[in-house]
Write an enzyme that holds these catalytic residues in place. Structure first.
Site, PDB file in Angstrom:
ATOM      1  N   GLY A  54       0.878  -1.181   0.000  1.00  0.00           N
ATOM      2  CA  GLY A  54       0.000   0.000   0.000  1.00  0.00           C
ATOM      3  C   GLY A  54       0.903   1.215   0.000  1.00  0.00           C
ATOM      4  N   GLU A  55       0.694   2.085   0.945  1.00  0.00           N
ATOM      5  CA  GLU A  55       1.533   3.281   1.057  1.00  0.00           C
ATOM      6  C   GLU A  55       2.127   3.292   2.460  1.00  0.00           C
ATOM      7  OE1 GLU A  55       2.280   5.224  -1.473  1.00  0.00           O
ATOM      8  OE2 GLU A  55       3.646   6.238  -0.102  1.00  0.00           O
ATOM      9  N   SER A  56       3.434   3.117   2.531  1.00  0.00           N
ATOM     10  CA  SER A  56       4.056   2.889   3.838  1.00  0.00           C
ATOM     11  C   SER A  56       3.903   4.062   4.797  1.00  0.00           C
ATOM     12  CB  SER A  56       5.527   2.524   3.664  1.00  0.00           C
ATOM     13  OG  SER A  56       6.182   3.473   2.859  1.00  0.00           O
ATOM     14  N   CYS A  86       6.073  -5.604   0.289  1.00  0.00           N
ATOM     15  CA  CYS A  86       6.215  -4.281  -0.308  1.00  0.00           C
ATOM     16  C   CYS A  86       6.138  -3.176   0.756  1.00  0.00           C
ATOM     17  CB  CYS A  86       5.193  -4.109  -1.425  1.00  0.00           C
ATOM     18  SG  CYS A  86       5.713  -2.844  -2.590  1.00  0.00           S
ATOM     19  N   ARG A 113      12.702   3.274  -0.205  1.00  0.00           N
ATOM     20  CA  ARG A 113      11.369   3.286  -0.809  1.00  0.00           C
ATOM     21  C   ARG A 113      11.472   3.626  -2.294  1.00  0.00           C
ATOM     22  NH1 ARG A 113       7.820   7.428   1.300  1.00  0.00           N
ATOM     23  NH2 ARG A 113       6.249   6.191   0.247  1.00  0.00           N
ATOM     24  N   ILE A 141       5.761  -3.598  -7.863  1.00  0.00           N
ATOM     25  CA  ILE A 141       5.046  -2.339  -8.102  1.00  0.00           C
ATOM     26  C   ILE A 141       5.676  -1.271  -7.206  1.00  0.00           C
ATOM     27  CG2 ILE A 141       2.837  -1.145  -8.057  1.00  0.00           C
ATOM     28  CD1 ILE A 141       1.493  -3.970  -8.092  1.00  0.00           C
ATOM     29  N   ARG A 142       6.361  -0.335  -7.796  1.00  0.00           N
ATOM     30  CA  ARG A 142       7.077   0.696  -7.020  1.00  0.00           C
ATOM     31  C   ARG A 142       7.758   0.037  -5.809  1.00  0.00           C
ATOM     32  NH1 ARG A 142       4.679   5.296  -4.786  1.00  0.00           N
ATOM     33  NH2 ARG A 142       2.797   4.132  -4.347  1.00  0.00           N
ATOM     34  N   HIS A 177       4.885  -8.371  -4.798  1.00  0.00           N
ATOM     35  CA  HIS A 177       3.496  -8.616  -4.341  1.00  0.00           C
ATOM     36  C   HIS A 177       3.083 -10.060  -4.623  1.00  0.00           C
ATOM     37  CE1 HIS A 177       1.931  -4.529  -3.400  1.00  0.00           C
ATOM     38  NE2 HIS A 177       3.001  -4.189  -4.105  1.00  0.00           N
ATOM     39  N   GLU A 179       0.634 -11.702  -3.651  1.00  0.00           N
ATOM     40  CA  GLU A 179      -0.823 -11.939  -3.620  1.00  0.00           C
ATOM     41  C   GLU A 179      -1.473 -11.691  -4.973  1.00  0.00           C
ATOM     42  OE1 GLU A 179       0.724  -9.312  -2.757  1.00  0.00           O
ATOM     43  OE2 GLU A 179      -0.508  -7.507  -3.004  1.00  0.00           O
TER      44      GLU A 179
HETATM   45  N1  GLN Z   1       6.462   2.538  -2.683  1.00  0.00           N
HETATM   46  C1  GLN Z   1       5.356   2.308  -1.807  1.00  0.00           C
HETATM   47  C2  GLN Z   1       5.624   2.862  -0.416  1.00  0.00           C
HETATM   48  O1  GLN Z   1       6.621   3.448  -0.193  1.00  0.00           O
HETATM   49  C3  GLN Z   1       5.083   0.827  -1.710  1.00  0.00           C
HETATM   50  C4  GLN Z   1       4.463   0.347  -2.967  1.00  0.00           C
HETATM   51  C5  GLN Z   1       3.655  -0.898  -2.803  1.00  0.00           C
HETATM   52  O2  GLN Z   1       3.351  -1.365  -1.691  1.00  0.00           O
HETATM   53  N2  GLN Z   1       3.263  -1.422  -3.924  1.00  0.00           N
HETATM   54  O3  GLN Z   1       4.802   2.733   0.456  1.00  0.00           O
END
Ligand code: GLN
Length: 199
Positions: A54-56, A86, A113, A141-142, A177, A179
Site C-alpha cells: 500500500g503506502e508505507s 512491499c 522506498r 510495483i514501485r 506482491h 498476492e
Molecule cells: N512505494 C510504496 C511505499 O513506499 C510501496 C508500494 C507498494 O506497496 N506497492 O509505500
C-alpha cells in the site's frame, strides 16, 4: 484446530492476501479464519499475520494511531509468523530512510522506498526463491530496495543481484506482491513451512 489469521487492513491490498492465505492453508489441510485488522485487540488472538503493500507512510501512521504497532512487535517476539510485502516490508524494516515512516524493526534490514522506480516501471519477473522448486511469478510495483541486511537475515531471493525476499526469524519480507497471482507458495513458505516460526 482452526487457525486465526490477521491481515492488517488499515490501508492497502487486503482481499487478495486473505484469499492467498486461505489457499495456502487449504494446501496444508488447515482451517483458517481471516480477520481484517483495523483496531487493536485482534492481533493478540492471531496465529499468523500479514502486513500488506500500500503506502508505507499512511500504514505507519495508522498503525501507531491505533496502537497496532506494539501488537505486531509482540506477535514477532512470541515467534509467530509474519509475511510483510512491499510497503509492509518497508514498515517492518529497521530503517526506511524516510522520517515519515516509523519502522517496526522486526526485519533487520534497511530499505529504500520506490528504489525500483515509479509506478510505470512496475514489472513481473520469474524469481528463484530458496525453498521453492519452480520460479515464482513476482510482481514488482514501485518496489522497495532492500539495501542492507543484518547477519541473522537469510536472503531467499535476489533480482539483479539485490535481495528481494528475506527471512528474519519468524518474519518473511518481500519487495514484490505475492498476492497478485494465483500462486500461494510465498504465503505457504512464510506461514506453513517456516521452520523459524511456531505456528
Ligand atoms: N512505494 C510504496 C511505499 O513506499 C510501496 C508500494 C507498494 O506497496 N506497492 O509505500
Amino acid at each position: 484446530m482452526t487457525l486465526e489469521a490477521g491481515v492488517v487492513a488499515v490501508q492497502g491490498d487486503v482481499s487478495e492476501h486473505a484469499d492467498a492465505i486461505r489457499r495456502a492453508a487449504a494446501n496444508h489441510g488447515e482451517e483458517v479464519v481471516v480477520h481484517e485488522v483495523r483496531k487493536s485487540g485482534v492481533i493478540p488472538e492471531c496465529d499468523l499475520l500479514l502486513l500488506p503493500g500500500g503506502e508505507s507512510t499512511a500504514i505507519s501512521r495508522l498503525l501507531a494511531r491505533e496502537g497496532i504497532d506494539e501488537e505486531i512487535v509482540a506477535h514477532v517476539d512470541a515467534e509467530k509468523p509474519v509475511l510483510a510485502t512491499c510497503a509492509g516490508l518497508i514498515v517492518a524494516s529497521r530503517d526506511a530512510h524516510d522520517e515519515r515512516v516509523d519502522t517496526l524493526d522486526i526485519v533487520d534490514a534497511t530499505v529504500d522506498r520506490n528504489a525500483f522506480g515509479r509506478q510505470v516501471d512496475s514489472f513481473e519477473a520469474p524469481l528463484d526463491v530458496e525453498g521453492l522448486e519452480e520460479p515464482f511469478p513476482a510482481v514488482f510495483i514501485r518496489a522497495p530496495l532492500i539495501a542492507d541486511v543484518g547477519d541473522g537475515v537469510d536472503v531467499l531471493a535476489t533480482w539483479d543481484d539485490k535481495p528481494v525476499a528475506v527471512r528474519d526469524g519468524p518474519v518473511v519480507g518481500t519487495s514484490f506482491h505475492p498476492e497478485l497471482t494465483a500462486d500461494a507458495r510465498i504465503h505457504d513458505l512464510a506461514f506453513f513451512e517456516n521452520e523459524e516460526a511456531s505456528l
